[in-house]
Design an enzyme around this catalytic site. Structure first.
Site: not given
Length: 345
Positions: A157-159, A161, A274
Site C-alpha cells: 500500500l502507498d505510505r 493509504t 490515483r
C-alpha cells in the site's frame, strides 16, 4: 519458467550462504517491467553503466539462465545479483545500525491464524523500508514478533493509504497468495473521495500505465497508450457510493461537490487508482502527487490532512483452509471527521 518463492515487496532478499551474492524475487506489481528498469530501481547507488555491463556479461541471471536488458520480468522470477562492492560497502554498516533502531510495533489486527496476518495499516506509515524510509510496517512487525519464523508482505500500500494489509507467515502461503494476485482472483476494493461529480457511465477504467523517474529519482506514473512498449495494462472498476457537498471547498468559499467511490482493482500497478482517477478528471482529495493542488489547500482548511484513499475490503481464498475470506477495514476517524461518508457505507 520458475515462479518459486514470489513476494510482493519491491524486492525480497533470500538468505544465501554467500553474503556477497543476492537473490531478488520479483514482486507482482513489478510483473512485466523491463529487467534494466527493475534493476535500476532496486540496486540504488549502482551506476547505470555497471548494471548494463553485468547483464551483458551474464553475471545477472534469471531463474539460473542468462537474460537480456530488455527482457520483461515476471512475478516470481528469481534474479541472481553478483557482488556489488559499492553497494555492499556503502550499505552494510548502515543496515546493521538501522535494524537496531527499528522500533517494535503491533498494528490493529483484522484477522490472524497460523498461516497469515491481516492488519489495518494507518496512513503515514510505509509498508517497508527504502526510498528514504529506514523502516516500515514489516520491519516493525518483525521486531515486535522475534519468535515468528517468517513475516512477508503479500502486497503493498502507498505510505499515505490506510487499510487492509496482508502478511504471510509461511513461504508456501506467500506463494499461493501471490498466485491469486497474479491470476487476478484476489479482490481488492478501496474507498476514494474525488473532486466533482463522477459520471455514472464511467464504470471501467482500462488504461495502460507507464512508470518513469523524476530527475531526483522519485517514481511517477502516467496513463499511456496501447502502443507504448513499457505500458502495463491496468484495470479499475468504479462504483459510485454517494455524493457529498463540501462547504467552502473552493477558492471562492463556495460549496463543492465531491464523490465517494468504491474502486476495485483487477491489476496491482503502482499508483494505479490515483492515476486512473486523476486522468478521468476527478483527482483524489489530498493526493500530493497527482491531485488538484489548489483544491487540496482548500480541503486542508476543512480538516483534510491527508489523501482520501483507504484499502477498504480484501477478498481471497485461504491458502490452507480453501475457504473464502472477506476482510474489511473501517474508514478511519481522520477521514470520517471532515467528510461525512459513513452514511454511504
Amino acid at each position: 519458467m520458475s515462479h518459486t518463492h514470489p513476494s510482493t515487496q519491491v524486492a525480497t532478499i533470500i538468505n544465501n550462504p554467500s553474503p556477497a551474492v543476492r537473490l531478488l524475487v520479483v514482486d507482482a506489481e513489478s510483473d512485466g517491467q523491463r529487467l534494466d528498469n527493475y534493476l535500476l530501481r532496486e540496486l540504488k547507488g549502482a551506476p547505470k553503466s555497471l548494471i548494463y555491463r553485468l547483464i551483458r556479461s551474464g553475471e545477472v541471471r534469471r531463474n539460473k539462465g542468462r537474460v537480456q536488458a530488455d527482457s520483461r520480468v515476471v512475478a516470481g522470477d528469481v534474479l541472481r545479483i553478483p557482488p556489488l562492492r559499492l553497494a555492499a560497502s556503502a550499505q552494510s554498516a548502515p543496515d546493521q545500525a538501522g535494524m537496531a533502531a527499528v522500533p517494535a510495533r503491533e498494528f490493529p489486527v483484522l484477522y490472524e491464524d497460523d498461516a497469515l496476518l491481516a492488519i489495518d495499516k494507518p496512513a503515514g506509515v510505509a509498508v517497508h523500508g527504502g526510498s528514504g524510509v529506514s523502516f516500515g510496517v514489516i520491519e516493525q512487525l518483525r521486531r515486535a514478533r522475534p519468535q515468528a519464523p517468517l513475516l512477508e508482505l503479500v502486497h503493498r500500500l502507498d505510505r499515505e493509504t490506510s487499510g487492509v494489509l496482508l502478511v504471510a507467515k509461511k513461504r508456501s502461503v506467500l506463494r499461493l497468495l501471490q498466485e491469486q494476485l497474479r491470476q487476478r482472483s484476489m479482490g481488492k476494493s478501496y474507498l476514494a473521495l474525488v473532486k466533482g461529480q463522477w459520471p455514472a457511465r464511467l464504470k471501467v477504467l482500462d488504461w495502460p500505465l507507464h512508470k518513469y523517474l523524476l530527475p531526483d529519482g522519485e517514481r511517477r506514473v502516467r496513463v499511456t497508450d496501447a502502443h507504448d512498449p513499457q505500458g502495463m495494462r491496468a484495470i479499475s472498476l468504479v462504483q459510485v457510493l454517494g455524493q457529498l457537498t463540501l462547504a467552502g471547498a473552493s477558492e471562492s468559499g463556495a460549496a463543492q461537490v465531491a464523490t465517494l467511490l468504491a474502486v476495485t482493482i483487477k491489476t496491482g500497478r503502482t499508483h494505479q487508482i490515483r492515476v486512473h482517477l486523476a486522468h478521468a478528471g476527478h483527482p483524489i482529495a489530498g493526493d500530493d502527487k497527482y491531485g488538484d493542488f489548489d483544491w487540496n489547500r482548500d480541503l486542508q482548511k476543512l480538516g483534510g490532512k491527508r489523501m482520501f484513499l483507504h484499502a477498504w475490503q480484501l477478498r481471497f481464498t485461504h491458502p490452507v483452509l480453501g475457504q473464502e475470506v472477506q476482510l474489511q477495514a473501517p474508514l478511519p476517524p481522520d477521514l470520517l471527521h471532515w467528510a461525512d461518508c459513513q452514511r454511504f457505507l
